[in-house]
Design an enzyme around this catalytic site. Structure first.
Site, short mmCIF file in Angstrom:
data_model
loop_
_atom_site.label_atom_id
_atom_site.label_comp_id
_atom_site.label_asym_id
_atom_site.label_seq_id
_atom_site.Cartn_x
_atom_site.Cartn_y
_atom_site.Cartn_z
N SER A 139 0.86 -1.19 0.00
CA SER A 139 0.00 0.00 0.00
C SER A 139 0.88 1.23 0.00
O SER A 139 2.07 1.16 0.37
CB SER A 139 -0.85 -0.01 1.28
N TYR A 152 -1.72 -0.09 10.82
CA TYR A 152 -1.78 -0.47 9.41
C TYR A 152 -0.50 -0.07 8.69
O TYR A 152 0.06 -0.85 7.93
CB TYR A 152 -3.00 0.19 8.75
N1 LIG Z 1 -8.88 -0.85 -0.41
C1 LIG Z 1 -7.84 -0.05 -0.33
O1 LIG Z 1 -7.99 1.19 -0.27
C2 LIG Z 1 -6.44 -0.60 -0.35
C3 LIG Z 1 -5.39 0.28 -0.60
C4 LIG Z 1 -4.09 -0.21 -0.59
C5 LIG Z 1 -3.84 -1.53 -0.34
N2 LIG Z 1 -4.87 -2.38 -0.07
C6 LIG Z 1 -4.54 -3.77 0.21
O2 LIG Z 1 -5.09 -4.58 -0.79
C7 LIG Z 1 -5.42 -5.86 -0.26
C8 LIG Z 1 -6.87 -6.20 -0.56
O3 LIG Z 1 -7.69 -5.16 -0.07
P1 LIG Z 1 -9.24 -5.03 -0.44
O4 LIG Z 1 -9.56 -3.58 -0.47
O5 LIG Z 1 -9.57 -5.87 -1.60
O6 LIG Z 1 -9.88 -5.60 0.91
P2 LIG Z 1 -11.05 -6.69 1.18
O7 LIG Z 1 -12.12 -6.56 0.15
O8 LIG Z 1 -11.40 -6.52 2.62
O9 LIG Z 1 -10.33 -8.07 0.93
C9 LIG Z 1 -9.46 -8.64 1.86
C10 LIG Z 1 -9.29 -10.10 1.49
O10 LIG Z 1 -8.36 -10.67 2.42
C11 LIG Z 1 -8.87 -11.92 2.83
N3 LIG Z 1 -8.38 -12.31 4.15
C12 LIG Z 1 -8.51 -11.64 5.33
N4 LIG Z 1 -7.97 -12.37 6.32
C13 LIG Z 1 -7.51 -13.52 5.75
C14 LIG Z 1 -6.87 -14.68 6.26
N5 LIG Z 1 -6.59 -14.81 7.56
N6 LIG Z 1 -6.55 -15.67 5.39
C15 LIG Z 1 -6.84 -15.55 4.09
N7 LIG Z 1 -7.43 -14.48 3.53
C16 LIG Z 1 -7.77 -13.47 4.38
C17 LIG Z 1 -10.39 -11.77 2.81
O11 LIG Z 1 -10.98 -13.05 2.59
P3 LIG Z 1 -11.70 -13.96 3.71
O12 LIG Z 1 -12.29 -13.02 4.72
O13 LIG Z 1 -12.72 -14.73 2.92
O14 LIG Z 1 -10.60 -14.83 4.24
C18 LIG Z 1 -10.59 -10.89 1.59
O15 LIG Z 1 -10.72 -11.68 0.44
C19 LIG Z 1 -5.10 -5.79 1.23
O16 LIG Z 1 -3.81 -6.31 1.46
C20 LIG Z 1 -5.12 -4.29 1.51
O17 LIG Z 1 -4.33 -3.95 2.62
C21 LIG Z 1 -6.17 -1.95 -0.09
#
Ligand SMILES: NC(=O)c1ccc[n+]([C@@H]2O[C@H](COP(=O)([O-])OP(=O)(O)OC[C@H]3O[C@@H](n4cnc5c(N)ncnc54)[C@H](OP(=O)(O)O)[C@@H]3O)[C@@H](O)[C@H]2O)c1
Length: 259
Positions: A139, A152
Site C-alpha cells: 500500500s 496499518y
Molecule cells: N482498499 C484499499 O484502499 C487498499 C489500498 C491499498 C492496499 N490495499 C490492500 O489490498 C489488499 C486487498 O484489499 P481489499 O480492499 O480488496 O480488501 P477486502 O475486500 O477486505 O479483501 C481482503 C481479502 O483478504 C482476505 N483475508 C482476510 N484475512 C484472511 C486470512 N486470515 N486468510 C486468508 N485471507 C484473508 C479476505 O478473505 P476472507 O475473509 O474470505 O478470508 C478478503 O478476500 C489488502 O492487502 C489491503 O491492505 C487496499
C-alpha cells in the site's frame, strides 16, 4: 501448458478482481481465502466466461492451511509461475496511544506473517517453474504514516520491507519480486473491516472523491506487471486515483446533505 497463478484474499475486492483478470489472461487461478462460499461463486463466474480456476480454502495465519494451499498448487494442472500476496487489510483508526493490541496483532498476522508464510510455502514451486513471479500487494501506507494509521502503516511498511529484502535475496534466481502499492481503492469490504462493520464510517473515507480507484484498476496493474517479459522486474508500482495527490492531499467536492 497453462500456468498457475495463486491469489490470496480472492473472496472479495482486489483479490477477486485479480483472480478474474488473471483467468482472462489465461492463467489457471487458485483462488484462496477463508470464505469458500464466495470463492465457489467466483470460480463459477470465471468458468462461465471460459476461464479456469479452483477454490482453495486458506487462512494465511495458519501453517496447516497454507501447507494445504501449497499441496493444492502442487496438484494444479501446470507450472506455478505467479503468486499474488493480496490477503490483508486494516483494523481501526486509533492513535498509537490507545490502539488495540488485538487489532495490531490481526494486521501483523494477516498482512505481514501471512505474506511470509505463503511466500515461503510457494517459493519452491515458483522457482521450479524457471520463471516465477511474486507480487506483494502492500500500500502507499507502506511508504508514509498518518495519524490513526500506526498499526496499518507499520504492517504495510513491514510488507514493503519483505518485498525489498526478498528481491535482494533472490537475485540470480529465476523469481522476480514485484510490489504494488495502491492508494485509495473503493472496495466493498476494506472500510467495513477497518471500522468494525460501520458502513457510514467506511463510506466517509470516499466522500466527495469523484473517482477513487476500483479493484479492477489494481487487478490491471497486477496483470500488467505479471505479463511483462520475465527479465523485466517492475520493482514497485505506486497507483493512486487522480484525486489523491498524496496520502494527505485528496481533492473532494462538497457532498450535499439531505435536510
Ligand atoms: N482498499 C484499499 O484502499 C487498499 C489500498 C491499498 C492496499 N490495499 C490492500 O489490498 C489488499 C486487498 O484489499 P481489499 O480492499 O480488496 O480488501 P477486502 O475486500 O477486505 O479483501 C481482503 C481479502 O483478504 C482476505 N483475508 C482476510 N484475512 C484472511 C486470512 N486470515 N486468510 C486468508 N485471507 C484473508 C479476505 O478473505 P476472507 O475473509 O474470505 O478470508 C478478503 O478476500 C489488502 O492487502 C489491503 O491492505 C487496499
Amino acid at each position: 501448458m497453462t500456468s498457475v497463478a495463486i491469489v490470496t484474499g480472492a473472496s472479495s475486492g482486489i483479490g477477486a478482481a485479480t483472480a478474474r483478470r488473471l483467468a482472462a489472461e489465461g492463467f489457471h487461478v487458485l483462488a484462496a481465502a477463508r470464505r469458500t462460499d464466495r470463492l465457489a461463486g467466483l470460480v463459477a463466474e470465471i468458468e462461465a466466461t471460459g476461464g479456469a480456476a479452483t477454490a482453495v480454502a486458506c487462512d494465511v495465519t495458519s501453517d496447516a492451511s497454507v501447507a494445504a494451499l501449497a499441496a493444492a498448487a502442487a496438484a494444479a494442472p501446470g507450472p506455478v509461475t505467479l503468486l499474488v500476496n493480496n490477503a490483508g487489510g486494516a483494523r481501526g483508526l486509533d492513535p498509537v496511544e490507545s490502539g488495540s493490541i488485538d487489532d495490531w496483532q490481526w494486521m501483523y498476522d494477516v498482512n505481514v506473517l501471512g505474506t511470509l508464510r505463503v511466500t515461503q510455502a510457494l517459493l519452491p514451486a515458483l522457482e521450479a517453474s524457471g520463471a516465477g513471479t511474486i507480487v506483494v500487494v502492500s500500500s502507499t501506507a507502506g511508504h508514509v504514516v498518518y495519524e490513526g494509521g500506526g498499526g496499518y502503516t507499520a504492517a504495510k511498511h513491514a510488507q514493503t520491507a519483505i518485498a525489498g529484502t526478498l528481491r535482494l535475496e533472490l537475485c540470480g534466481r529465476p523469481v522476480r519480486v514485484i510490489e504494488i502499492d495502491p492508494g485509495m481503492v473503493q472496495t466493498e469490504e476494506f472500510g467495513l473491516v477497518r471500522f468494525g462493520g460501520d458502513a457510514e464510517r467506511a463510506a466517509a473515507v470516499y466522500a466527495g472523491v469523484a473517482e477513487p480507484l476500483v479493484a479492477e484498476d489494481v487487478a490491471d496493474c497486477v496483470a500488467w506487471c505479471a505479463t511483462r517479459p520475465q527479465h523485466v522486474n517492475i520493482d514497485q508500482l505506486v497507483v493512486r486515483p487522480l484525486a489523491q495527490a498524496a496520502q494527505h492531499k485528496v481533492h473532494r467536492v462538497a457532498v450535499k446533505r439531505e435536510e
